[in-house]
Design a protein around this motif. Structure first.
Motif, mmCIF file in Angstrom:
data_model
loop_
_atom_site.group_PDB
_atom_site.id
_atom_site.type_symbol
_atom_site.label_atom_id
_atom_site.label_comp_id
_atom_site.label_asym_id
_atom_site.label_seq_id
_atom_site.Cartn_x
_atom_site.Cartn_y
_atom_site.Cartn_z
ATOM 1 N N ILE A 1 2.441 -7.659 12.464
ATOM 2 C CA ILE A 1 1.106 -7.069 12.651
ATOM 3 C C ILE A 1 0.948 -5.810 11.800
ATOM 4 O O ILE A 1 -0.053 -5.639 11.090
ATOM 5 C CB ILE A 1 0.866 -6.749 14.143
ATOM 6 C CG1 ILE A 1 0.731 -8.052 14.950
ATOM 7 C CG2 ILE A 1 -0.370 -5.871 14.331
ATOM 8 C CD1 ILE A 1 0.819 -7.878 16.447
ATOM 9 N N ASN A 2 1.948 -4.924 11.848
ATOM 10 C CA ASN A 2 1.855 -3.661 11.101
ATOM 11 C C ASN A 2 1.933 -3.869 9.600
ATOM 12 O O ASN A 2 1.242 -3.199 8.828
ATOM 13 C CB ASN A 2 2.944 -2.689 11.569
ATOM 14 C CG ASN A 2 2.701 -2.196 12.981
ATOM 15 O OD1 ASN A 2 1.560 -2.039 13.408
ATOM 16 N ND2 ASN A 2 3.771 -1.975 13.727
ATOM 17 N N GLY B 1 -1.623 -4.110 4.432
ATOM 18 C CA GLY B 1 -2.120 -4.817 3.256
ATOM 19 C C GLY B 1 -1.101 -5.725 2.594
ATOM 20 O O GLY B 1 -1.353 -6.254 1.509
ATOM 21 N N GLY B 2 0.058 -5.926 3.227
ATOM 22 C CA GLY B 2 1.090 -6.774 2.635
ATOM 23 C C GLY B 2 0.766 -8.250 2.780
ATOM 24 O O GLY B 2 0.064 -8.659 3.705
ATOM 25 N N LYS B 3 1.289 -9.047 1.847
ATOM 26 C CA LYS B 3 1.120 -10.504 1.896
ATOM 27 C C LYS B 3 2.426 -11.097 2.406
ATOM 28 O O LYS B 3 3.472 -10.907 1.806
ATOM 29 C CB LYS B 3 0.762 -11.047 0.512
ATOM 30 C CG LYS B 3 -0.538 -10.461 -0.032
ATOM 31 C CD LYS B 3 -0.781 -10.904 -1.459
ATOM 32 C CE LYS B 3 -2.014 -10.255 -2.050
ATOM 33 N NZ LYS B 3 -1.771 -8.851 -2.427
ATOM 34 N N HIS C 1 2.376 1.255 1.783
ATOM 35 C CA HIS C 1 0.984 0.950 1.425
ATOM 36 C C HIS C 1 0.951 -0.157 0.388
ATOM 37 O O HIS C 1 1.485 -0.007 -0.697
ATOM 38 C CB HIS C 1 0.275 2.208 0.928
ATOM 39 C CG HIS C 1 0.298 3.310 1.950
ATOM 40 N ND1 HIS C 1 -0.454 3.265 3.095
ATOM 41 C CD2 HIS C 1 1.034 4.437 2.025
ATOM 42 C CE1 HIS C 1 -0.197 4.352 3.826
ATOM 43 N NE2 HIS C 1 0.702 5.065 3.199
ATOM 44 N N PHE C 2 0.327 -1.269 0.764
ATOM 45 C CA PHE C 2 0.333 -2.445 -0.087
ATOM 46 C C PHE C 2 -1.086 -2.812 -0.522
ATOM 47 O O PHE C 2 -1.422 -3.975 -0.647
ATOM 48 C CB PHE C 2 0.973 -3.625 0.652
ATOM 49 C CG PHE C 2 2.249 -3.260 1.362
ATOM 50 C CD1 PHE C 2 3.291 -2.683 0.676
ATOM 51 C CD2 PHE C 2 2.403 -3.498 2.713
ATOM 52 C CE1 PHE C 2 4.478 -2.354 1.318
ATOM 53 C CE2 PHE C 2 3.578 -3.176 3.371
ATOM 54 C CZ PHE C 2 4.619 -2.598 2.666
ATOM 55 N N LYS C 3 -1.905 -1.812 -0.741
ATOM 56 C CA LYS C 3 -3.284 -2.062 -1.138
ATOM 57 C C LYS C 3 -3.542 -1.422 -2.497
ATOM 58 O O LYS C 3 -2.845 -0.509 -2.905
ATOM 59 C CB LYS C 3 -4.256 -1.466 -0.110
ATOM 60 C CG LYS C 3 -4.084 -2.045 1.284
ATOM 61 C CD LYS C 3 -4.997 -1.366 2.268
ATOM 62 C CE LYS C 3 -4.749 -1.894 3.682
ATOM 63 N NZ LYS C 3 -5.569 -1.227 4.673
ATOM 64 N N SER C 4 -4.566 -1.913 -3.173
ATOM 65 C CA SER C 4 -4.928 -1.309 -4.449
ATOM 66 C C SER C 4 -5.492 0.083 -4.206
ATOM 67 O O SER C 4 -5.897 0.429 -3.103
ATOM 68 C CB SER C 4 -5.995 -2.161 -5.154
ATOM 69 O OG SER C 4 -7.213 -2.080 -4.451
ATOM 70 N N SER C 5 -5.541 0.886 -5.268
ATOM 71 C CA SER C 5 -6.006 2.269 -5.129
ATOM 72 C C SER C 5 -7.441 2.339 -4.619
ATOM 73 O O SER C 5 -7.821 3.275 -3.938
ATOM 74 C CB SER C 5 -5.897 2.999 -6.470
ATOM 75 O OG SER C 5 -6.579 2.268 -7.468
ATOM 76 N N SER D 1 2.431 5.771 -3.357
ATOM 77 C CA SER D 1 2.307 4.777 -4.413
ATOM 78 C C SER D 1 2.065 3.411 -3.788
ATOM 79 O O SER D 1 2.967 2.820 -3.217
ATOM 80 C CB SER D 1 3.590 4.770 -5.253
ATOM 81 O OG SER D 1 3.503 3.807 -6.256
ATOM 82 N N ALA D 2 0.831 2.905 -3.882
ATOM 83 C CA ALA D 2 0.509 1.603 -3.303
ATOM 84 C C ALA D 2 1.007 0.495 -4.219
ATOM 85 O O ALA D 2 0.945 0.612 -5.436
ATOM 86 C CB ALA D 2 -0.992 1.473 -3.094
ATOM 87 N N LYS D 3 1.500 -0.574 -3.624
ATOM 88 C CA LYS D 3 2.001 -1.710 -4.381
ATOM 89 C C LYS D 3 1.333 -2.987 -3.883
ATOM 90 O O LYS D 3 1.038 -3.131 -2.703
ATOM 91 C CB LYS D 3 3.525 -1.837 -4.218
ATOM 92 C CG LYS D 3 4.328 -0.618 -4.689
ATOM 93 C CD LYS D 3 4.211 -0.375 -6.179
ATOM 94 C CE LYS D 3 5.026 0.825 -6.636
ATOM 95 N NZ LYS D 3 4.811 1.124 -8.064
ATOM 96 N N ASN D 4 1.105 -3.908 -4.823
ATOM 97 C CA ASN D 4 0.649 -5.250 -4.479
ATOM 98 C C ASN D 4 1.907 -6.025 -4.109
ATOM 99 O O ASN D 4 2.687 -6.388 -4.981
ATOM 100 C CB ASN D 4 -0.070 -5.862 -5.683
ATOM 101 C CG ASN D 4 -0.435 -7.304 -5.452
ATOM 102 O OD1 ASN D 4 -0.792 -7.699 -4.340
ATOM 103 N ND2 ASN D 4 -0.328 -8.118 -6.488
ATOM 104 N N LEU D 5 2.131 -6.249 -2.815
ATOM 105 C CA LEU D 5 3.439 -6.709 -2.373
ATOM 106 C C LEU D 5 3.408 -8.035 -1.614
ATOM 107 O O LEU D 5 2.623 -8.210 -0.687
ATOM 108 C CB LEU D 5 4.083 -5.632 -1.490
ATOM 109 C CG LEU D 5 5.565 -5.808 -1.188
ATOM 110 C CD1 LEU D 5 6.293 -4.468 -1.196
ATOM 111 C CD2 LEU D 5 5.756 -6.471 0.175
#
Length: 202
Positions: free
Chosen positions: A41-42, A47-49, A175-179, A190-194
């Motif tokens: 859930i968290n 924003g993680g996949k 944080h797994f979201k775009s800026s 630092s957000a990552k597309n993860l």
């Protein structure tokens, strides 16, 4: 893990009545969700996949889907873990240890933190690099046995596993979201597309 089997493994349809919990008084203590469910859930809220896999074949299939979806086939991946290079040697990407050439970063992690949905990593995964220096796109291979309650438990685990030499550069990715999608709480991080490839091993 029972939660993952319920979500992904069971084909039977439960009735709405079965899914509803009993009415509870407002002074009753909160029901604590299982650790795997809290992490899921968290992690998704961050924003993680999330891709749950029951075996390595599913890991391989999902990784192939990720490569195709993002047009990363025949592109360069930053891979610093020799075991990952061996495990995924049949895939159509070029493994390199040069950040500047990489379209994405294929890595493992130390632990998955249930109470905030973050990933605990160390110099074993990123050497002495800072998160902003790494590619924006991450593909993380982890197992369900790596899920722990909190960062303190994860740090104790790192210490116990590495008695000779404790890894340095220990940090979390949360944080797994775009800026564009980030809120003020994630300012400065630092957000990552993860993508998380999570293998059932319990």
């Amino acid at each position: 893990m029972s939660l993952f089997r319920k979500i992904f493994g069971s084909k039977s349809n439960q009735s709405d009545d079965e899914l509803k919990s009993e009415e509870r008084g407002k002074y009753m203590p909160e029901i604590k969700l299982p650790i795997d469910e809290r992490f899921t859930i968290n992690f998704k809220a961050n924003g993680g996949k999330f891709l749950y896999c029951e075996n390595l074949n599913e890991i391989f299939q999902n990784l192939q889907n990720i490569l195709e979806e993002n047009d990363w086939e025949n592109k360069t991946a930053l891979v610093v873990d020799e075991h990952l290079i061996s495990k995924f040697k049949n895939f159509n990407f070029n493994a390199s240890n040069k950040v500047s050439e990489a379209s994405f970063f294929l890595t493992t992690c130390e632990n998955l933190i249930a109470n905030d949905g973050s990933l605990l990593i160390s110099s074993k995964q990123i050497f002495e690099k800072k998160l902003p220096e790494l590619p924006e796109n991450f593909v993380v291979f982890a197992t369900t046995s790596q899920i722990v309650e909190n960062i303190g438990e994860g740090l104790r685990g790192i210490k116990a596993k590495n008695k000779q030499k404790i890894p340095t550069n220990i940090t979390t990715i949360k944080h797994f979201k775009s800026s564009q999608e980030k809120d003020f709480l994630s300012y400065g991080s630092s957000a990552k597309n993860l993508y998380l490839l999570l293998l059932e091993d319990l």
